[in-house]
Design a protein around this motif. Structure first.
Motif, PDB file in Angstrom:
ATOM      1  N   LYS A  30       0.213  -0.803   0.017  1.00 36.49           N
ATOM      2  CA  LYS A  30       0.177   0.067   0.188  1.00 36.49           C
ATOM      3  C   LYS A  30       0.904   1.427   0.254  1.00 36.49           C
ATOM      4  O   LYS A  30       0.440   1.964  -0.695  1.00 36.49           O
ATOM      5  N   GLU A  31       2.048   0.791   0.745  1.00 31.66           N
ATOM      6  CA  GLU A  31       3.031   2.039   0.566  1.00 31.66           C
ATOM      7  C   GLU A  31       3.699   2.479  -0.505  1.00 31.66           C
ATOM      8  O   GLU A  31       4.291   3.593  -0.287  1.00 31.66           O
ATOM      9  N   ALA A  32       4.147   1.710  -0.806  1.00 32.83           N
ATOM     10  CA  ALA A  32       4.827   1.686  -2.521  1.00 32.83           C
ATOM     11  C   ALA A  32       4.327   2.755  -3.333  1.00 32.83           C
ATOM     12  O   ALA A  32       3.270   2.417  -3.258  1.00 32.83           O
ATOM     13  N   GLU A  33       4.815   3.455  -4.066  1.00 35.16           N
ATOM     14  CA  GLU A  33       5.145   4.379  -5.129  1.00 35.16           C
ATOM     15  C   GLU A  33       5.168   3.455  -5.720  1.00 35.16           C
ATOM     16  O   GLU A  33       5.114   2.351  -6.489  1.00 35.16           O
ATOM     17  N   PRO A  34       3.631   4.077  -6.913  1.00 36.18           N
ATOM     18  CA  PRO A  34       3.244   3.337  -8.106  1.00 36.18           C
ATOM     19  C   PRO A  34       4.464   3.411  -9.572  1.00 36.18           C
ATOM     20  O   PRO A  34       4.861   4.210  -9.308  1.00 36.18           O
ATOM     21  N   PHE A  35       4.622   2.535  -9.677  1.00 35.08           N
ATOM     22  CA  PHE A  35       5.618   2.551 -10.691  1.00 35.08           C
ATOM     23  C   PHE A  35       4.840   2.707 -12.476  1.00 35.08           C
ATOM     24  O   PHE A  35       3.384   1.922 -12.876  1.00 35.08           O
ATOM     25  N   HIS A  36       5.596   3.491 -13.363  1.00 32.04           N
ATOM     26  CA  HIS A  36       4.691   3.488 -14.535  1.00 32.04           C
ATOM     27  C   HIS A  36       6.021   3.282 -15.588  1.00 32.04           C
ATOM     28  O   HIS A  36       7.232   4.287 -15.539  1.00 32.04           O
ATOM     29  N   VAL A  37       5.468   2.733 -16.874  1.00 34.18           N
ATOM     30  CA  VAL A  37       6.607   2.133 -17.878  1.00 34.18           C
ATOM     31  C   VAL A  37       5.981   2.717 -18.589  1.00 34.18           C
ATOM     32  O   VAL A  37       4.325   2.657 -19.115  1.00 34.18           O
ATOM     33  N   GLY A  38       6.238   3.406 -19.903  1.00 31.68           N
ATOM     34  CA  GLY A  38       5.109   3.751 -21.252  1.00 31.68           C
ATOM     35  C   GLY A  38       6.259   4.254 -22.055  1.00 31.68           C
ATOM     36  O   GLY A  38       7.322   4.426 -22.381  1.00 31.68           O
ATOM     37  N   VAL A  39       5.031   4.716 -23.307  1.00 33.64           N
ATOM     38  CA  VAL A  39       6.311   5.071 -24.301  1.00 33.64           C
ATOM     39  C   VAL A  39       5.599   6.699 -24.437  1.00 33.64           C
ATOM     40  O   VAL A  39       4.124   7.235 -23.751  1.00 33.64           O
TER      41      VAL A  39
END
Length: 402
Positions: A30-39
């Protein structure tokens, strides 16, 4: 009876251990920051954007709408943003400047329409790189324009003495004043102020001076990988700045070449994504420009690059690679206000050529990068952001390794 008690005690310990494991790891998740990957989409039309979204939607969670023409076309921007978010992608939207009448009101519209799927605004680009790479005479032209046209501006009033010394050719190597001008210029930027008013996260990509860009007010710096420094150094600079200033950070994998094939090999792009992820990046983006190949409707990315992105996504999902597993084991501390590009030993410092310390710091940084690799952060002496107690080992710029 004693055996039964021991059995119950063992069962109780197992239950408690499982409960602790679930609670602890659930809390961590819950505390982990979300990770985003894309283009990044850098094309010109909504058709091109939709094709790219359809291609990546199953193995990414981010589209960066990084198109100059689209940033000036409200209809196209709405259509692309709608399509991407409806397909489940989060978005970051690029604006070079807010100089069209509809753009600032659009921010309020987008906050309401896209909610948490609007991660923020990619505003302007490469302020640190521009600072270092603009020739001296162009800076003179820029400061002349400020003095002659905007003499009542807060920027000129705050730094009139330094600007006048610069224009008269008398500006000494005052790194403190140079840093203050750079930082203050960002803080007074009307676009940054508008984003802060709306509590919108501001993104920027750059290849130098990340520390000072953060201090000026940008929330997230995407370090440009692939064409300037070693990947380890880029990661050390951006992660060090973000760590001490309590900011998020990421990488954008840019061109390696100025002509086709532009991007590095798919294998190397994959490696750079993995290095960013294991170093703790919050965002990883592939810079997908230009859009000049009629045989490739997706931009500069080839099938192999898309396969690399899909493999990266799957390996994250299957936890074959672990976020933040390559932690900083040491920090190299540079002098306060030392705005050095660090791309080579004779790189520029703010407006000036390298000084008597540049080669010494360069050689030390090579030694430490060779020793620690991804385990090194590069930070600055700065009373606003102390490094004491943050790293197991600290090296200062003027020390000699034995």
């Amino acid at each position: 009876m004693r055996q039964i008690k021991l059995l119950f005690a063992a069962i109780l310990l197992i239950i408690l251990a499982v409960a602790f494991f679930v609670t602890y790891h659930g809390l961590a998740d819950k505390e982990a920051e979300p990770f985003h990957v894309g283009v990044s989409f850098c094309g010109n039309t909504t058709i091109e954007a939709k094709q790219l979204v359809d291609r990546i939607q199953n193995y990414s969670n981010l589209l960066v709408i990084q198109s100059g023409p689209v940033s000036k076309n409200q209809t196209s921007l709405n259509e692309i943003a709608d399509y991407a978010t409806q397909k489940g992608l989060d978005i970051i939207v690029f604006f070079g400047m807010f100089n069209d009448s509809w753009q600032l009101p659009w921010l309020d519209y987008a906050i309401e329409r896209y909610g948490e799927q609007l991660l923020g605004i990619y505003y302007y680009d490469e302020p640190g790189g521009i600072q270092l790479d603009i020739p001296y005479d162009e800076w003179a032209h820029y400061f002349s324009l400020i003095r002659d046209t905007f003499s009542d501006s807060p920027l000129y009033i705050a730094h009139s003495q330094a600007i006048e010394e610069f224009l008269n050719g008398n500006l000494t190597r005052d790194y403190k004043s140079a840093a203050e001008v750079f930082i203050d210029h960002i803080r007074r930027d009307s676009g940054i102020i508008e984003l802060q008013k709306r509590n919108l996260t501001s993104f920027i990509s750059d290849y130098a001076l990340h520390w000072y860009t953060y201090k000026g007010g940008w929330d997230v710096v995407l370090a440009q990988l692939g064409w300037n420094n070693t990947v380890e150094q880029d990661l050390a600079l951006v992660r060090g700045a973000a760590t001490l200033q309590n900011k998020q950070w990421g990488t954008i994998i840019t061109w390696k070449y100025d002509t086709a094939p532009y991007l590095d090999t798919a294998e190397e792009v994959y490696n750079q994504m993995c290095m960013s992820y294991t170093s703790g990046a919050n965002y990883v983006v592939i810079f997908n420009y230009p859009q000049n190949d009629t045989e490739n409707p997706y931009g500069v990315m080839t099938d192999k690059h898309f396969e690399a992105l899909e493999n990266f996504w799957n390996n994250i999902e299957n936890q074959r690679i672990i976020h933040g597993s390559s932690k900083a084991q040491a920090a190299l501390v540079l002098p306060q206000d030392y705005g050095w590009g660090m791309r080579r030993s004779d790189d520029r410092i703010w407006y000036w050529e390298a000084d008597e310390y540049s080669e010494q710091i360069w050689n030390l940084s090579r030694q430490l990068l060779n020793k620690y690799g991804q385990g090194l952060d590069i930070v600055y002496e700065d009373p606003d952001f102390p490094f004491k107690g943050k790293y197991p080992t600290v090296y200062f710029w003027n020390q000699t390794l034995t």
